[in-house]
Design an enzyme around this catalytic site. Structure first.
Site, PDB file in Angstrom:
ATOM      1  N   ILE A 126     -36.135   2.693 -19.989  1.00  0.00           N
ATOM      2  CA  ILE A 126     -36.427   1.422 -19.100  1.00  0.00           C
ATOM      3  C   ILE A 126     -35.950   1.273 -17.932  1.00  0.00           C
ATOM      4  CG2 ILE A 126     -37.435   0.025 -21.214  1.00  0.00           C
ATOM      5  CD1 ILE A 126     -34.966  -1.803 -20.943  1.00  0.00           C
ATOM      6  N   ASP A 127     -34.647   1.852 -17.721  1.00  0.00           N
ATOM      7  CA  ASP A 127     -33.809   1.790 -16.555  1.00  0.00           C
ATOM      8  C   ASP A 127     -34.258   2.378 -15.328  1.00  0.00           C
ATOM      9  OD1 ASP A 127     -32.233   0.511 -18.516  1.00  0.00           O
ATOM     10  OD2 ASP A 127     -30.446   1.819 -18.637  1.00  0.00           O
ATOM     11  N   LYS A 154     -38.208 -19.891 -14.294  1.00  0.00           N
ATOM     12  CA  LYS A 154     -38.391 -20.330 -13.187  1.00  0.00           C
ATOM     13  C   LYS A 154     -39.145 -21.682 -13.242  1.00  0.00           C
ATOM     14  CE  LYS A 154     -38.927 -18.255  -8.670  1.00  0.00           C
ATOM     15  NZ  LYS A 154     -39.479 -17.411  -7.815  1.00  0.00           N
ATOM     16  N   GLY A 170     -29.660  -2.310 -17.787  1.00  0.00           N
ATOM     17  CA  GLY A 170     -29.225  -1.191 -16.635  1.00  0.00           C
ATOM     18  C   GLY A 170     -27.777  -1.101 -16.875  1.00  0.00           C
ATOM     19  N   GLY A 185     -39.427 -13.083  -7.025  1.00  0.00           N
ATOM     20  CA  GLY A 185     -38.935 -13.964  -5.920  1.00  0.00           C
ATOM     21  C   GLY A 185     -37.729 -14.613  -6.294  1.00  0.00           C
ATOM     22  N   GLU A 187     -33.401 -15.313  -5.818  1.00  0.00           N
ATOM     23  CA  GLU A 187     -32.645 -15.391  -4.419  1.00  0.00           C
ATOM     24  C   GLU A 187     -31.716 -14.168  -4.315  1.00  0.00           C
ATOM     25  OE1 GLU A 187     -33.871 -18.151  -6.284  1.00  0.00           O
ATOM     26  OE2 GLU A 187     -35.053 -18.436  -4.278  1.00  0.00           O
ATOM     27  N   GLU A 222     -26.907  -5.260 -16.023  1.00  0.00           N
ATOM     28  CA  GLU A 222     -25.927  -5.430 -17.045  1.00  0.00           C
ATOM     29  C   GLU A 222     -24.748  -4.386 -16.408  1.00  0.00           C
ATOM     30  OE1 GLU A 222     -27.746  -2.775 -20.000  1.00  0.00           O
ATOM     31  OE2 GLU A 222     -26.321  -3.149 -21.358  1.00  0.00           O
ATOM     32  N   ARG A 247     -27.238 -22.211 -15.268  1.00  0.00           N
ATOM     33  CA  ARG A 247     -27.383 -21.825 -16.833  1.00  0.00           C
ATOM     34  C   ARG A 247     -27.418 -20.093 -16.860  1.00  0.00           C
ATOM     35  NH1 ARG A 247     -28.389 -26.574 -19.915  1.00  0.00           N
ATOM     36  NH2 ARG A 247     -27.596 -28.044 -18.538  1.00  0.00           N
TER      37      ARG A 247
END
Ligand code: F6P
Length: 324
Positions: A126-127, A154, A170, A185, A187, A222, A247
């Protein structure tokens, strides 16, 4: 070749079953017997073999995980372990093998090939850290899973005007954090390949609210150093966590499960078919099936396993422009 084996090794990814099915049915189509190896290289060294026919792989195309089981094996990385594997393959009359694995498993496969066993590799991770191929089985599904999770986060982040630090997999590669940062999207995307200081992260959070955003989403790979915990501690020390109600969420193994996307099913199927055909005609022996653009190609296993895969420059540039 009259009898070939298929094995899944290393961490599981969605799409492994689609590939096992494609390998099995293609080999049967060409008149070969197919042996499934259970529990990766561990099972190979123990002779854990199962005969596969067309029915054994029915109904698995859309299932996550691997019907054969998988493992990470220390022993196979030793010469003694690989000799034991070779012995098992020869005594079962297996003449060739399709190894579906990530970088470590394919490096092990290359060593077995060097010892004289004909095999072909298929990349899964998956990485998206496998050198030599644009993408691998599992990447697309993991990204879709992350996009879904971040979308949900979000919603609640925006309602509460909160900032979220979201850790994705990762270990050594920031692809998932980078790509998900772009498609969700975010930041900011924190990745091992690009250093970012704790102060820079704090600045991004402060700036997001200053310009009127209702949330701040920071994707954290990760393998990014100093890591999510250090970042959290820093935000607590500076009391920024209280000012902006920060959080954290670790998505973890959720990213490795689930039904494979259409893209991964097709990729796994194409790669499985190509692996068997190139094993049988000899062109794929000692090679890895790879995707370059829209084409499936064969790359030497030695080349594919001897260097790290760089992140696509284009994505880095896009993230620099848009993740802010
Ligand atoms: O190697 C792929 C990977 O998904 C890494 O990103 C992650 O660090 C690791 O697997 C987790 O492995 P395990 O399931 O063995 O804990």
């Amino acid at each position: 070749m009259r009898r070939i084996a298929v094995i899944t090794s290393g961490g599981d990814v969605p799409g492994l079953n689609a590939c096992i099915r494609a390998v099995t049915r293609t080999a049967l189509h060409y008149g070969c017997e197919v042996i499934g190896i259970r529990r990766g290289y561990e099972g190979l060294m123990n002779g854990e073999f199962v005969s596969l026919d067309s029915r054994s792989v029915a109904g698995i195309l859309r299932q996550g995980g691997t019907m054969l089981g998988t493992a990470r094996s220390e022993r196979f990385m030793t010469e003694e372990g690989r000799r034991a594997a070779l012995e098992q393959l020869r005594s079962a009359g297996i003449e060739g093998m399709v190894v579906i694995g990530g970088n470590g498993s394919l490096a092990g496969a290359y060593k077995l090939y060097e010892m004289g066993f004909p095999l072909v590799g298929v990349p899964k991770t998956i990485d998206n850290d496998q050198y030599g191929t644009d993408t691998a089985i599992g990447v697309d599904t993991a990204l879709n899973t992350i996009a879904d999770a971040v979308g949900r986060i979000k919603d609640t982040a925006t309602s509460h005007h909160r900032a979220f630090l979201i850790e994705v997999m990762g270990r050594n590669c920031g692809y998932l954090a980078l790509a998900s940062g772009i498609i969700c999207g975010a930041e900011m995307a924190l990745i091992p390949e690009r250093p970012a200081t704790l102060e820079q992260v704090a600045h991004t959070i402060v700036e997001s609210y200053r310009i009127g955003k209702a949330h701040c989403i920071i994707m954290v790979a990760e393998g990014w150093k100093p890591g999510l915990r250090a970042l959290k501690d820093y935000l607590c020390d500076t009391k920024l966590n209280e000012r902006f109600d920060v959080r954290e969420v670790v998505l973890g193994h959720i990213q490795r499960g689930g039904t494979p996307t259409a893209f991964d099913r097709l990729l796994a199927t194409r790669m499985g078919v190509r692996a068997v055909e190139s094993l049988l005609d000899g062109s794929g022996i000692g090679k890895m099936v790879a995707l370059r653009g829209a084409q499936s190609v064969l790359v030497d296993l030695k080349e594919a396993t001897s260097q790290p895969k760089p992140l696509p420059e284009e994505l880095l540039r896009i993230a620099d422009m848009l993740c802010r």
